[in-house]
Design a protein around this motif. Structure first.
Motif, mmCIF file in Angstrom:
data_model
loop_
_atom_site.group_PDB
_atom_site.id
_atom_site.type_symbol
_atom_site.label_atom_id
_atom_site.label_comp_id
_atom_site.label_asym_id
_atom_site.label_seq_id
_atom_site.Cartn_x
_atom_site.Cartn_y
_atom_site.Cartn_z
ATOM 1 N N MET A 34 37.237 30.233 33.988
ATOM 2 C CA MET A 34 37.633 31.619 33.893
ATOM 3 C C MET A 34 38.465 31.812 32.628
ATOM 4 O O MET A 34 39.308 30.984 32.309
ATOM 5 C CB MET A 34 38.427 32.054 35.121
ATOM 6 N N LYS A 35 38.227 32.912 31.967
ATOM 7 C CA LYS A 35 38.964 33.214 30.740
ATOM 8 C C LYS A 35 40.346 33.779 31.080
ATOM 9 O O LYS A 35 40.571 34.290 32.182
ATOM 10 C CB LYS A 35 38.174 34.215 29.905
ATOM 11 N N GLU A 36 41.235 33.704 30.113
ATOM 12 C CA GLU A 36 42.589 34.228 30.305
ATOM 13 C C GLU A 36 42.609 35.744 30.481
ATOM 14 O O GLU A 36 43.585 36.312 30.961
ATOM 15 C CB GLU A 36 43.480 33.814 29.135
ATOM 16 N N THR A 37 41.531 36.401 30.108
ATOM 17 C CA THR A 37 41.454 37.857 30.269
ATOM 18 C C THR A 37 41.269 38.266 31.730
ATOM 19 O O THR A 37 41.440 39.440 32.057
ATOM 20 C CB THR A 37 40.297 38.432 29.441
ATOM 21 N N LEU A 38 40.917 37.309 32.580
ATOM 22 C CA LEU A 38 40.746 37.603 34.005
ATOM 23 C C LEU A 38 42.134 37.654 34.638
ATOM 24 O O LEU A 38 42.749 36.627 34.904
ATOM 25 C CB LEU A 38 39.884 36.535 34.678
ATOM 26 N N ARG A 39 42.628 38.871 34.849
ATOM 27 C CA ARG A 39 43.996 39.071 35.341
ATOM 28 C C ARG A 39 44.023 40.060 36.491
ATOM 29 O O ARG A 39 43.143 40.915 36.615
ATOM 30 C CB ARG A 39 44.872 39.608 34.219
ATOM 31 N N LEU A 40 45.067 39.956 37.283
ATOM 32 C CA LEU A 40 45.266 40.914 38.368
ATOM 33 C C LEU A 40 45.284 42.325 37.805
ATOM 34 O O LEU A 40 45.793 42.560 36.707
ATOM 35 C CB LEU A 40 46.581 40.640 39.096
ATOM 36 N N GLY A 41 44.715 43.232 38.565
ATOM 37 C CA GLY A 41 44.660 44.622 38.135
ATOM 38 C C GLY A 41 43.393 44.973 37.393
ATOM 39 O O GLY A 41 43.127 46.153 37.149
ATOM 40 N N LEU A 42 42.603 43.950 37.011
ATOM 41 C CA LEU A 42 41.317 44.220 36.361
ATOM 42 C C LEU A 42 40.550 45.224 37.222
ATOM 43 O O LEU A 42 40.413 45.034 38.429
ATOM 44 C CB LEU A 42 40.520 42.916 36.220
ATOM 45 N N VAL A 96 42.807 41.987 43.006
ATOM 46 C CA VAL A 96 44.158 42.001 43.568
ATOM 47 C C VAL A 96 44.732 40.610 43.813
ATOM 48 O O VAL A 96 45.935 40.475 44.064
ATOM 49 C CB VAL A 96 44.219 42.833 44.879
ATOM 50 N N GLU A 97 43.879 39.576 43.757
ATOM 51 C CA GLU A 97 44.388 38.225 43.975
ATOM 52 C C GLU A 97 43.435 37.210 43.353
ATOM 53 O O GLU A 97 42.212 37.373 43.420
ATOM 54 C CB GLU A 97 44.528 37.946 45.476
ATOM 55 N N VAL A 98 44.025 36.184 42.760
ATOM 56 C CA VAL A 98 43.274 35.031 42.277
ATOM 57 C C VAL A 98 43.923 33.814 42.927
ATOM 58 O O VAL A 98 45.110 33.569 42.756
ATOM 59 C CB VAL A 98 43.322 34.905 40.736
ATOM 60 N N ASP A 99 43.132 33.092 43.715
ATOM 61 C CA ASP A 99 43.628 31.903 44.409
ATOM 62 C C ASP A 99 42.719 30.745 44.023
ATOM 63 O O ASP A 99 41.655 30.567 44.618
ATOM 64 C CB ASP A 99 43.619 32.140 45.915
ATOM 65 N N GLY A 100 43.121 30.007 42.997
ATOM 66 C CA GLY A 100 42.253 28.947 42.478
ATOM 67 C C GLY A 100 40.989 29.563 41.914
ATOM 68 O O GLY A 100 41.045 30.384 40.998
#
Length: 131
Positions: free
Chosen positions: A1-9, A93-97
């Motif tokens: 996953m790229k660093e651009t993948l962030r909460l709120g996307l 809203v969430e990234v878990d691993g």
């Protein structure tokens, strides 16, 4: 996953419902489905929502990565007739691993329907299906 993948996307997708995405077309080999009203099938709605989540991730996954939906918690509260446009809004809203969780809102332009007109249409469709 790229660093651009962030909460709120967030991503918004619009989908115009064709007749072949209604309940009778979900499993055409089933006479039980065939006798149901011609409104967007919940099974197709799940696919449309998953599509919107996939679109939201465009450009945010590394080469060779893809996603698969594994859990859906959904309430399908109102019928959507063919020709209507479903607007799907997704937000990460969430990234878990490696697991991603989206909040989703889907609606159409007919948030309020005329009950008598809808029930009359369903009655006509049910009568036609019995013939």
């Amino acid at each position: 996953m790229k660093e651009t993948l962030r909460l709120g996307l967030a991503h918004t997708m619009r989908y115009t419902v064709p007749e072949n995405r209604t309940v009778p077309h979900l499993l055409p080999e089933s006479p039980d489905f065939a006798a149901r009203p011609e409104v967007l099938a919940t099974g197709y709605l799940v696919g449309i929502i998953e599509w919107a989540c996939i679109e939201a991730l465009h450009g945010h996954l590394d080469e060779g990565e893809l996603t698969l939906g594994t859990h859906v918690k959904l309430s399908h509260l109102a019928p959507t007739v063919p020709g209507s446009t479903v607007t799907v809004e997704v937000r990460l809203v969430e990234v878990d691993g490696r697991s991603l969780f989206f909040e989703v809102d889907a609606s159409d332009e007919h948030a309020v329907i005329d009950r008598d007109r809808f029930e009359a249409r369903l009655a006509r469709q049910n009568e036609a299906a019995r013939q």
